[in-house]
Design a protein around this motif. Structure first.
Motif, PDB file in Angstrom:
ATOM      1  N   GLY A  50      14.464 -35.166 -90.605  1.00  0.00           N
ATOM      2  CA  GLY A  50      13.301 -35.883 -91.107  1.00  0.00           C
ATOM      3  C   GLY A  50      12.264 -36.111 -90.029  1.00  0.00           C
ATOM      4  O   GLY A  50      11.055 -35.997 -90.276  1.00  0.00           O
TER       5      GLY A  50
ATOM      6  N   ASN B  22       8.571 -34.608 -90.474  1.00  0.00           N
ATOM      7  CA  ASN B  22       7.576 -35.628 -90.812  1.00  0.00           C
ATOM      8  C   ASN B  22       6.953 -36.314 -89.608  1.00  0.00           C
ATOM      9  O   ASN B  22       5.999 -37.096 -89.764  1.00  0.00           O
ATOM     10  CB  ASN B  22       8.208 -36.694 -91.719  1.00  0.00           C
TER      11      ASN B  22
ATOM     12  N   LYS C 173      -1.112 -41.529 -93.793  1.00  0.00           N
ATOM     13  CA  LYS C 173      -0.045 -42.496 -93.490  1.00  0.00           C
ATOM     14  C   LYS C 173      -0.624 -43.778 -92.916  1.00  0.00           C
ATOM     15  O   LYS C 173      -0.215 -44.880 -93.295  1.00  0.00           O
ATOM     16  CB  LYS C 173       0.959 -41.883 -92.496  1.00  0.00           C
TER      17      LYS C 173
END
Length: 344
Positions: free
Chosen positions: A272, A276, A295
């Protein structure tokens, strides 16, 4: 008596005379000198308008106007509330703990209870809460070992269900657990100063690092000479290879201490992070485009913004740096002067 009719020959003479007059006016207007003067006048008007437009833009642009204003003394109503004790002059080591969640509890004995935290769904289970506390404790222990250090918890008001900041909740937990070191004071009349503070505006890991440097300067009046980050081990490369390099911070003065959650999902967390976190920053170094910018916006539900443009004016160009195609691409490293350029 009726007037005599004009003869046809006279009519022709008058017609030719009028035609010659119109041609002379037209020829005069279209001579080379007239065209040149008219063109020069038009070009001069365009140049003046362009100059006025660019000057207006330059003076009104946020970067320039802010940068100029910050080199004037801060207003009295701000300066009058600030008192830095001499003991802060020896502080040169920034220890930063990035926040990942918000502790909403009051009983330190329940610090590992997930119900005492505001968590994202993926943060539940797997010992994440225990890792958060170990980050806090490790940062505090490092600060105790180095009396020239300042511990900064970093993280903004990222959850719409809480008015607390990530940093503020970490600080509350550290105080509740009696982890925070104090500065020695030369007189018993001066209360002990905590060698820890919060940075309450960062919305991602890059801002955790940059804003903590700015907050260190805001708190001590100087920039650090060493930085230590305490966070997840699987985020080491993101900080050491990408964020540190983006700030041009000397590698020999940067240290990272990694502490992962003790669970069986570490491989999943590492993947992850790669997809990301690490990879997005390799194509958007300063996190100011597309996914990474999205984000930040999603993590700022209360529309907060920092004070570092005024408290750390030397960093204004870096704070505003968002490279694009005209700068050599989204990975173009900021090339302007920085306070730590002379460090080795």
């Amino acid at each position: 008596m009726l007037p005599l009719p004009i003869s046809s020959s006279r009519k022709r003479r008058l017609s030719r005379s009028g035609l010659r007059h119109r041609r002379s006016v037209k020829d005069a207007l279209l001579t080379r000198a007239r065209i040149t003067n008219l063109g020069l006048s038009l070009l001069t008007c365009v140049a003046v308008l362009s100059l006025l437009f660019n000057l207006s833009y330059h003076l009104s642009s946020p970067t320039n106007s802010t940068y100029q204003s910050l080199h004037r003394p801060l207003p009295f109503d701000i300066l009058s509330t600030i008192q830095r004790h001499d003991v802060l002059s020896t502080i040169d080591h920034l220890i930063m703990v990035p926040g990942h969640a918000i502790w909403k509890g009051t009983d330190v004995r329940r610090r590992l209870d997930e119900e005492e935290w505001i968590l994202e769904p993926y943060q539940r289970g797997g010992g994440r809460v225990d890792a958060f506390y170990r980050h806090i404790a490790a940062g505090a222990e490092l600060a105790k070992e180095d009396e020239h250090s300042l511990l900064i918890f970093s993280g903004g008001q990222t959850r719409p269900t809480s008015t607390s900041t990530e940093a503020g909740s970490y600080m509350r937990l550290a105080l509740a657990a009696d982890l925070i070191p104090s500065l020695p004071t030369p007189s018993s009349r001066i209360p002990g100063l905590l060698r820890a503070t919060t940075e309450d505006y960062a919305l991602d890991s890059f801002q955790n690092l940059l804003y903590s440097i700015a907050r260190f300067h805001e708190y001590t009046g100087r920039y650090p000479s060493h930085i230590t980050v305490v966070g997840y081990e699987f985020k080491r490369q993101r900080f050491t290879e990408l964020h540190r390099a983006a700030l041009r911070w000397p590698p020999g003065r940067f240290h990272y201490i990694g502490i992962d959650a003790e669970d069986e999902e570490l491989i999943k967390a590492q993947e992850g992070e790669r997809l990301n976190g690490y990879l997005p920053y390799t194509i958007d170094t300063y996190g100011c485009h597309d996914m990474l910018l999205s984000k930040r916006r999603s993590r700022n539900p209360f529309i907060r913004f920092h004070s570092y443009h005024s408290s750390s004016p030397e960093l204004v160009p870096l704070l505003n740096w968002c490279p694009g195609s005209s700068d050599g691409g989204r990975t173009a490293v900021y090339g302007g002067p920085l306070p730590w350029d002379t460090m080795q």
